[in-house]
Scaffold this motif. Structure first.
Motif, PDB file in Angstrom:
ATOM      1  N   UNK A 118      13.271   8.179  -1.164  1.00  0.00           N
ATOM      2  CA  UNK A 118      12.131   7.307  -1.449  1.00  0.00           C
ATOM      3  C   UNK A 118      12.599   5.888  -1.749  1.00  0.00           C
ATOM      4  N   UNK A 119      11.712   4.936  -1.453  1.00  0.00           N
ATOM      5  CA  UNK A 119      11.940   3.534  -1.793  1.00  0.00           C
ATOM      6  C   UNK A 119      10.637   2.954  -2.333  1.00  0.00           C
ATOM      7  N   UNK A 120      10.769   1.959  -3.198  1.00  0.00           N
ATOM      8  CA  UNK A 120       9.612   1.229  -3.723  1.00  0.00           C
ATOM      9  C   UNK A 120       9.613  -0.187  -3.171  1.00  0.00           C
ATOM     10  N   UNK A 121       8.427  -0.690  -2.869  1.00  0.00           N
ATOM     11  CA  UNK A 121       8.281  -2.059  -2.406  1.00  0.00           C
ATOM     12  C   UNK A 121       7.105  -2.714  -3.112  1.00  0.00           C
ATOM     13  N   UNK A 122       7.179  -4.024  -3.210  1.00  0.00           N
ATOM     14  CA  UNK A 122       6.061  -4.814  -3.738  1.00  0.00           C
ATOM     15  C   UNK A 122       5.807  -5.936  -2.751  1.00  0.00           C
ATOM     16  N   UNK A 123       4.829  -5.731  -1.889  1.00  0.00           N
ATOM     17  CA  UNK A 123       4.550  -6.679  -0.817  1.00  0.00           C
ATOM     18  C   UNK A 123       3.328  -7.514  -1.173  1.00  0.00           C
ATOM     19  N   UNK A 124       3.400  -8.788  -0.854  1.00  0.00           N
ATOM     20  CA  UNK A 124       2.263  -9.674  -1.111  1.00  0.00           C
ATOM     21  C   UNK A 124       1.163  -9.407  -0.099  1.00  0.00           C
ATOM     22  N   UNK A 125      -0.022  -9.040  -0.603  1.00  0.00           N
ATOM     23  CA  UNK A 125      -1.178  -8.767   0.256  1.00  0.00           C
ATOM     24  C   UNK A 125      -2.405  -9.483  -0.289  1.00  0.00           C
ATOM     25  N   UNK A 135      14.589   5.710  12.984  1.00  0.00           N
ATOM     26  CA  UNK A 135      13.705   4.545  12.956  1.00  0.00           C
ATOM     27  C   UNK A 135      12.915   4.464  11.664  1.00  0.00           C
ATOM     28  N   UNK A 136      12.458   5.632  11.177  1.00  0.00           N
ATOM     29  CA  UNK A 136      11.714   5.665   9.922  1.00  0.00           C
ATOM     30  C   UNK A 136      12.569   5.252   8.734  1.00  0.00           C
ATOM     31  N   UNK A 137      13.833   5.660   8.741  1.00  0.00           N
ATOM     32  CA  UNK A 137      14.732   5.302   7.647  1.00  0.00           C
ATOM     33  C   UNK A 137      15.082   3.821   7.699  1.00  0.00           C
ATOM     34  N   UNK A 138      15.336   3.291   8.874  1.00  0.00           N
ATOM     35  CA  UNK A 138      15.638   1.865   9.002  1.00  0.00           C
ATOM     36  C   UNK A 138      14.485   1.013   8.467  1.00  0.00           C
ATOM     37  N   UNK A 139      13.252   1.459   8.722  1.00  0.00           N
ATOM     38  CA  UNK A 139      12.093   0.741   8.194  1.00  0.00           C
ATOM     39  C   UNK A 139      12.096   0.776   6.674  1.00  0.00           C
ATOM     40  N   UNK A 140      12.470   1.896   6.088  1.00  0.00           N
ATOM     41  CA  UNK A 140      12.471   2.042   4.637  1.00  0.00           C
ATOM     42  C   UNK A 140      13.631   1.309   3.969  1.00  0.00           C
ATOM     43  N   UNK A 141      14.610   0.913   4.753  1.00  0.00           N
ATOM     44  CA  UNK A 141      15.722   0.139   4.211  1.00  0.00           C
ATOM     45  C   UNK A 141      15.451  -1.364   4.223  1.00  0.00           C
ATOM     46  N   UNK A 142      14.284  -1.760   4.720  1.00  0.00           N
ATOM     47  CA  UNK A 142      14.009  -3.191   4.874  1.00  0.00           C
ATOM     48  C   UNK A 142      13.908  -3.929   3.546  1.00  0.00           C
ATOM     49  N   UNK A 143      13.781  -3.178   2.433  1.00  0.00           N
ATOM     50  CA  UNK A 143      13.722  -3.800   1.122  1.00  0.00           C
ATOM     51  C   UNK A 143      15.077  -4.234   0.596  1.00  0.00           C
ATOM     52  N   UNK A 144      16.135  -4.113   1.409  1.00  0.00           N
ATOM     53  CA  UNK A 144      17.462  -4.556   0.994  1.00  0.00           C
ATOM     54  C   UNK A 144      17.441  -6.065   0.726  1.00  0.00           C
ATOM     55  N   UNK A 145      18.306  -6.500  -0.147  1.00  0.00           N
ATOM     56  CA  UNK A 145      18.469  -7.928  -0.398  1.00  0.00           C
ATOM     57  C   UNK A 145      19.093  -8.551   0.856  1.00  0.00           C
ATOM     58  N   UNK A 146      18.302  -9.317   1.590  1.00  0.00           N
ATOM     59  CA  UNK A 146      18.770  -9.866   2.866  1.00  0.00           C
ATOM     60  C   UNK A 146      19.691 -11.067   2.691  1.00  0.00           C
ATOM     61  N   UNK A 147      20.013 -11.419   1.459  1.00  0.00           N
ATOM     62  CA  UNK A 147      20.994 -12.479   1.234  1.00  0.00           C
ATOM     63  C   UNK A 147      22.397 -11.908   1.047  1.00  0.00           C
TER      64      UNK A 147
END
Length: 236
Positions: free
Chosen positions: A68-75, A143-155
């Protein structure tokens, strides 16, 4: 999400393929829409959810196996049109095909504060199809896992042969926009996929960017399974 979290999730995902308990059900929970939810009570609610789901799985003779991963996206709010953060959970769980429909039927009862709002939980679907998708092929699950990894710190960066490289880009994780703040644990795996279980099973833990990138490569053509997954290729 930290490099350590991505390392744990990536090894756990590939370990689930290796041990023939693939993550076949991909679902999102929008915690912000549940009744009475707040950042203060989130951890308690999520723990109750996981406990209820685990009980159902065990009653059906399934060892709880999930990421599982948690995200907080601006909507934008539909009612007030104000930009705000929505905290939601991406879950990938092992469910055999024969129990997939029953798992979907029971899922909302696992979620504390579920009001019946159809937007609180969402099982992944193919575009243009209203039927929840059972992730049958390893590359679908990747593909589903790669999408869930998108919350990584991209810096995040590391030093490669030619100098600094972007960690996420090296792993093939797409940048889909900046994440909001999460004030609790941002990602996790079930006990069955944890580091100690992997160690006991003799799993070859990958920690380097090249090693992690290799774990996130798709299966070969003509049904050839990923080298880490032999002899496994398809979901049960």
């Amino acid at each position: 999400m930290s490099r350590e979290a991505v390392t744990n999730l990536t090894n756990a995902f590939r370990f689930s393929e290796y041990k023939r308990t693939p993550l076949t059900a991909f679902v999102t929970i929008d915690w912000s829409l549940t009744d009475g939810w707040s950042e203060v009570n989130h951890q308690e609610r999520q723990s109750r959810f996981i406990a209820k789901m685990n009980r159902w799985l065990r009653r059906n003779n399934i060892v709880p196996t999930y990421i599982w991963t948690l995200e907080a996206v601006r909507k934008r709010s539909v009612t007030d049109l104000l930009t705000k953060h929505r905290v939601h959970m991406h879950l990938a769980v092992h469910v055999p095909k024969k129990l997939f429909a029953e798992f979907i039927i029971n899922f909302n009862s696992f979620v504390p504060g579920h009001t019946g709002n159809q937007h609180i939980t969402y099982f992944e679907r193919d575009q243009g199809d209203d039927t929840p998708k059972f992730y049958f092929h390893p590359n679908q699950r990747l593909g589903g896992i790669l999408y869930r990894l998108k919350g990584v710190d991209h810096t995040l960066t590391f030093y490669g042969p030619s100098g600094p490289e972007n960690f996420a880009a090296h792993l093939g994780i797409q940048h889909r926009g900046m994440q909001g703040v999460i004030r609790t644990k941002r990602a996790g795996v079930s006990h069955s996929l944890g580091f100690r279980q992997r160690l006991r099973a003799g799993w070859d833990e990958e920690t380097t960017p090249d090693g992690l990138a290799a774990l996130l490569q798709p299966d070969g053509k003509n049904g050839t399974p990923h080298p880490h997954d032999l002899p496994f290729s398809m979901a049960a």
